[in-house]
Design an enzyme around this catalytic site. Sequence first.
Site, PDB file in Angstrom:
ATOM      1  N   GLY A   1      90.750   0.903  38.218  1.00  0.00           N
ATOM      2  CA  GLY A   1      90.891   0.962  39.667  1.00  0.00           C
ATOM      3  C   GLY A   1      90.363   2.248  40.276  1.00  0.00           C
TER       4      GLY A   1
ATOM      5  N   VAL B   1      91.718   4.343  42.325  1.00  0.00           N
ATOM      6  CA  VAL B   1      92.637   5.484  42.379  1.00  0.00           C
ATOM      7  C   VAL B   1      93.367   5.677  41.051  1.00  0.00           C
ATOM      8  CG1 VAL B   1      92.951   5.485  44.873  1.00  0.00           C
ATOM      9  CG2 VAL B   1      94.392   4.005  43.455  1.00  0.00           C
ATOM     10  N   CYS B   2      92.815   5.104  39.989  1.00  0.00           N
ATOM     11  CA  CYS B   2      93.416   5.264  38.664  1.00  0.00           C
ATOM     12  C   CYS B   2      92.594   6.253  37.852  1.00  0.00           C
ATOM     13  CB  CYS B   2      93.481   3.928  37.941  1.00  0.00           C
ATOM     14  SG  CYS B   2      94.446   3.996  36.424  1.00  0.00           S
ATOM     15  N   ILE B   3      93.271   7.178  37.188  1.00  0.00           N
ATOM     16  CA  ILE B   3      92.582   8.183  36.371  1.00  0.00           C
ATOM     17  C   ILE B   3      93.076   8.137  34.924  1.00  0.00           C
ATOM     18  CG2 ILE B   3      91.989   9.738  38.272  1.00  0.00           C
ATOM     19  CD1 ILE B   3      94.487  11.364  37.630  1.00  0.00           C
ATOM     20  N   THR B   4      93.515   6.954  34.495  1.00  0.00           N
ATOM     21  CA  THR B   4      94.033   6.798  33.133  1.00  0.00           C
ATOM     22  C   THR B   4      93.013   7.226  32.091  1.00  0.00           C
ATOM     23  OG1 THR B   4      95.532   5.008  33.772  1.00  0.00           O
ATOM     24  CG2 THR B   4      94.896   5.130  31.455  1.00  0.00           C
TER      25      THR B   4
END
Length: 325
Positions: free
Chosen positions: A170, A172-175
């Site tokens: 996504g 806004v995901c920084i996994t």
Amino acid sequence: MEIFDYDNVLLLPRQCRVESRSECDPSVEFGPRRFKLPVVPANMKTVLDERIARWLAANDYFYVMHRFDLDALAFARSMREQGLCVSISSGVKPADYAVIDSLATSGVGADYITIDIAHGHAESVRRMIAHIKQRLPEAFVIAGNVGTPEALIDLENWGADATKVGIGPGKVCITRLKTGFGTGGWQLSALKWCARVATKPIIADGGIRHHGDIAKSVRFGAAMVMVGSLFAGHEESPGDTVEVDGRLYKEYYGSASDFNKGEYKHVEGKRILEPVKGRLADTLREMREDLQSSISYAGGRQLSDLRRVNYVILGGENAGEHLLM
């Protein structure tokens, strides 16, 4: 195994068989109901709230209400009183078990329950699936998130009625940056990989940047597509509105961000500003029209016809035409 993502793939058109694109039907049967589109807004605080959930349900769109700062029983009861579909999220903590129990003992129940944690291939998810199946056997259980065929097979065997595929793709995901793991950058390949072993529906979750990516997701095996950033930033969106250089923006942040959690601990999300896009109904209408066009390019009349088209991979070692793979 081929590695590609949405920007690396184009679908190949077939002979058009309709007089007008409006003849094409983009609706989908998912669980016990049929919905207008194979699209669901991400269950995030800056994407939907109770008001938007009610509007979506009343207009035959699928939704999954988020689980943050929400009285789930009161929400479910309100939806029942209005004759609307009840679709909620659940974690795997003791409080989440209590929510399931309250829905069961009150008789309110739920039509759809999405077990929604960052790494869904876990014993905690297996236990929650079993608990829901025992307490609310009529509920359609969606579980995730996963990114491998092994994980998908396990979730299906544990009793999930559908799985959510996507770990960290996504906006806004920084996994992948924080952990080194995920499907960011190859989400479409992960979807294809998982769909090959799936016997139940898949929700493709994350990485959708354009409306055409919805058609690509369906082509590679998704029954439903979860979208965050394209649904954030509307006039109705629950995020705060800010003005920058005379232009209006809405805040949009990940569920695992410190903005959502209220603390900086195990953070795998970030906050961005999305330009205000107008009204949600207009975006959904445009998505529907674009998906109808996609079906017409596929030479079909219904959503499933998208799965019959060939595709090309643009550039790289895997470049070339692929026939019905």
